[in-house]
Motif scaffolding. Sequence first.
Motif, PDB file in Angstrom:
ATOM      1  N   SER A 184       0.951  -1.219   0.081  1.00 12.98           N
ATOM      2  CA  SER A 184       0.012  -0.003   0.132  1.00 12.98           C
ATOM      3  C   SER A 184       0.712   1.178  -0.264  1.00 12.98           C
ATOM      4  O   SER A 184       0.274   2.414  -0.458  1.00 12.98           O
ATOM      5  CB  SER A 184      -0.890  -0.016   1.242  1.00 12.98           C
ATOM      6  N   SER A 201      -1.064   3.362  -5.386  1.00 16.83           N
ATOM      7  CA  SER A 201      -2.366   3.435  -5.026  1.00 16.83           C
ATOM      8  C   SER A 201      -3.149   4.171  -6.004  1.00 16.83           C
ATOM      9  O   SER A 201      -4.549   3.815  -6.008  1.00 16.83           O
ATOM     10  CB  SER A 201      -2.134   4.079  -3.512  1.00 16.83           C
ATOM     11  N   THR A 207      -4.828  -4.738   1.282  1.00 13.43           N
ATOM     12  CA  THR A 207      -4.331  -3.408   0.823  1.00 13.43           C
ATOM     13  C   THR A 207      -5.323  -2.466   0.466  1.00 13.43           C
ATOM     14  O   THR A 207      -6.466  -2.944   0.316  1.00 13.43           O
ATOM     15  CB  THR A 207      -3.428  -3.880  -0.356  1.00 13.43           C
ATOM     16  N   ASP A 208      -5.002  -1.468  -0.188  1.00 15.05           N
ATOM     17  CA  ASP A 208      -5.831  -0.472  -0.464  1.00 15.05           C
ATOM     18  C   ASP A 208      -6.249  -0.602  -2.152  1.00 15.05           C
ATOM     19  O   ASP A 208      -6.944   0.132  -2.606  1.00 15.05           O
ATOM     20  CB  ASP A 208      -5.096   1.272  -0.394  1.00 15.05           C
TER      21      ASP A 208
END
Length: 263
Positions: A56, A61, A144-145
């Motif tokens: 991340s 991202s 994660t994002d």
Amino acid sequence: MTTTTAPTTAITITPARVLRSEWHKLRTVRSTWITLLASAALLLGVGILMGATYTSDGGDSDVDTVVLTLYGSQLGVIALAVLGILVTAGEYATGMIRATLTAVPRRLPVLWAKATVYTATVFTISLLTALLTFLTAQIFLSDTDQAASLTDDGVLTAVAGNAAGVTLLGLIALGLGAALRSVPGAIGAFVGGVLIVPQILGMLPYEAMDTVVKYFPTQAAAALGSATPLQDAASPGAALLALLLWATAALAVPALLLEHRDV
């Protein structure tokens, strides 16, 4: 003495029979499965790699989740393009095209059948592989994002758009193979004209050129495969229309040549 002649039954050439013939040729050639497996392996392998190595805080991202997980399609499309070229130009290389066009003297049904069988096969394999790749990559991205699911807004459409994009790019390659009737020549034309030329044009310092390049095949395919709008890219609807027009033009040229040129 009376001589009797056994009656002969003429075989009617129908679109369904031409389609069956082309499907038989496609599935019985070893190169078909080699190129399809290569494309699937590249997409799945790169997708797993991107998912397994993503963090991340790595600076990615802002990358669209579908684009990230299906990044391997940029490599896999080359294998699909080679398959499209082999479907058409490959017959000219082996000389089989003479037998094919003798059996179907109207000629054009052969081209349409090849395009139909190729499109159905490649889109099905590409879509299934894209779905598998996305779901597999999400196993690694779940914390994660970049975590996402197929039910999120735009995700399933983008996955299907990715499959449609690579299929239409391959269909363009099929048209180039039919027009040039040379496997090396068509591969060179695809790599140079479809993959490289837009990159060169995009570097020119003209604002109008940026607008034009958005609708080139590879750029349009990229817009189709993103769940979120890409910056300086065409809308998904416009990108799909552009790709369809490119594919239509790529097939129209060999269609005209088949009508007016000897084998």
